[in-house]
Design a protein around this motif. Structure first.
Motif, short mmCIF file in Angstrom:
data_model
loop_
_atom_site.label_atom_id
_atom_site.label_comp_id
_atom_site.label_asym_id
_atom_site.label_seq_id
_atom_site.Cartn_x
_atom_site.Cartn_y
_atom_site.Cartn_z
N GLY A 32 30.26 37.28 37.79
CA GLY A 32 29.51 36.05 37.98
C GLY A 32 30.41 34.82 37.97
O GLY A 32 30.23 33.90 38.79
N ARG A 33 31.39 34.80 37.08
CA ARG A 33 32.28 33.64 37.01
C ARG A 33 33.16 33.53 38.25
O ARG A 33 33.43 32.43 38.74
CB ARG A 33 33.13 33.69 35.75
CG ARG A 33 32.33 33.46 34.48
CD ARG A 33 33.18 33.27 33.26
NE ARG A 33 34.27 34.22 33.19
CZ ARG A 33 34.54 35.01 32.17
NH1 ARG A 33 33.80 34.97 31.09
NH2 ARG A 33 35.57 35.83 32.19
N GLN A 55 36.88 40.45 50.65
CA GLN A 55 37.08 41.39 49.56
C GLN A 55 37.67 40.66 48.36
O GLN A 55 38.50 39.77 48.52
CB GLN A 55 38.03 42.51 49.99
CG GLN A 55 38.24 43.57 48.94
CD GLN A 55 39.07 44.73 49.47
OE1 GLN A 55 39.26 44.87 50.67
NE2 GLN A 55 39.58 45.54 48.58
N VAL A 56 37.23 41.06 47.17
CA VAL A 56 37.78 40.55 45.92
C VAL A 56 38.04 41.75 45.02
O VAL A 56 37.15 42.55 44.78
CB VAL A 56 36.81 39.58 45.22
CG1 VAL A 56 37.38 39.11 43.89
CG2 VAL A 56 36.49 38.39 46.10
N ASP A 57 39.28 41.87 44.56
CA ASP A 57 39.63 42.91 43.59
C ASP A 57 40.04 42.24 42.30
O ASP A 57 40.83 41.28 42.31
CB ASP A 57 40.80 43.76 44.10
CG ASP A 57 40.41 44.63 45.27
OD1 ASP A 57 39.31 45.21 45.25
OD2 ASP A 57 41.22 44.75 46.21
N PHE A 58 39.51 42.72 41.19
CA PHE A 58 39.85 42.18 39.88
C PHE A 58 40.54 43.25 39.05
O PHE A 58 40.01 44.34 38.87
CB PHE A 58 38.60 41.69 39.15
CG PHE A 58 38.86 41.23 37.75
CD1 PHE A 58 38.36 41.94 36.67
CD2 PHE A 58 39.61 40.09 37.49
CE1 PHE A 58 38.60 41.53 35.38
CE2 PHE A 58 39.84 39.67 36.21
CZ PHE A 58 39.34 40.38 35.14
N GLU A 98 44.19 39.67 37.01
CA GLU A 98 44.67 39.36 38.35
C GLU A 98 43.54 39.56 39.34
O GLU A 98 42.81 40.54 39.30
CB GLU A 98 45.83 40.28 38.71
CG GLU A 98 46.40 40.02 40.08
CD GLU A 98 47.60 40.91 40.39
OE1 GLU A 98 47.96 40.97 41.56
OE2 GLU A 98 48.15 41.55 39.48
N VAL A 99 43.40 38.58 40.24
CA VAL A 99 42.39 38.65 41.29
C VAL A 99 43.10 38.62 42.64
O VAL A 99 43.97 37.78 42.86
CB VAL A 99 41.39 37.47 41.19
CG1 VAL A 99 40.40 37.51 42.35
CG2 VAL A 99 40.64 37.51 39.87
N LYS A 100 42.74 39.55 43.50
CA LYS A 100 43.26 39.58 44.87
C LYS A 100 42.09 39.34 45.80
O LYS A 100 41.07 40.02 45.71
CB LYS A 100 43.93 40.91 45.17
CG LYS A 100 45.18 41.12 44.35
CD LYS A 100 45.88 42.41 44.69
CE LYS A 100 47.11 42.55 43.81
NZ LYS A 100 47.88 43.72 44.16
N ASP A 125 38.08 32.02 33.06
CA ASP A 125 38.67 32.57 31.85
C ASP A 125 39.06 34.02 32.06
O ASP A 125 38.28 34.80 32.62
CB ASP A 125 37.68 32.49 30.68
CG ASP A 125 37.50 31.07 30.16
OD1 ASP A 125 38.38 30.22 30.40
OD2 ASP A 125 36.47 30.82 29.51
N GLY A 126 40.25 34.37 31.64
CA GLY A 126 40.73 35.74 31.77
C GLY A 126 41.48 36.01 33.06
O GLY A 126 42.01 37.10 33.25
#
Length: 141
Positions: free
Chosen positions: A41-42, A67-70, A80-82, A110-111
């Protein structure tokens, strides 16, 4: 978080690629379902703060995010977010700036300590990638 929960945050599969916040590997700390839901959600909220300056709709609802990978934080590294994204057109006047705007927005979560944003034009963006919310905002519904 199961696929049904993620589908509530993601547009229908036929319109955009699935946003996978589970990460590319399991090297990071395993997050509980509630923690993953919260971080999902964040990240989506952060993406929704970035707008295409020519269209009064945020980039998430426009369907510019493919695409979002966490990758959750470990003892040695932060989260890390890609992100794989596109623009409405290759000649977009903010092509050089938009990835930086996205990186800055998502780094505020955060994080998340590292954000990598890659651009692609394959497949090219089309209006079909927009959410119903974006179409409504633009008067297309």
């Amino acid at each position: 978080m199961d696929e049904a929960d993620l589908s509530a945050l993601s547009p229908p599969r036929e319109k955009r690629d699935v946003i996978d916040l589970g990460g590319p590997s399991s090297a990071g700390k395993l997050l509980s379902e509630s923690e993953m839901s919260e971080v999902t959600g964040r990240i989506v909220d952060a993406l929704k703060t970035v707008y295409d300056p020519e269209i009064p709709v945020d980039i998430y609802e426009l369907g510019l995010i493919y695409q979002v990978d966490f990758e959750p934080p470990t003892d040695e590294t932060g989260g890390e977010v890609k992100i794989l994204m596109t623009l409405t057109a290759p000649g977009c006047p903010v092509a050089g700036e938009m990835p930086g705007w996205v990186e800055t927005a998502v780094k505020r979560v955060d994080g998340v300590d590292r954000v990598d944003v890659d651009m692609t034009f394959d497949p090219p963006w089309s209006p079909e990638r927009m959410s119903d919310e974006a179409k409504l905002e633009l008067g297309w519904m």
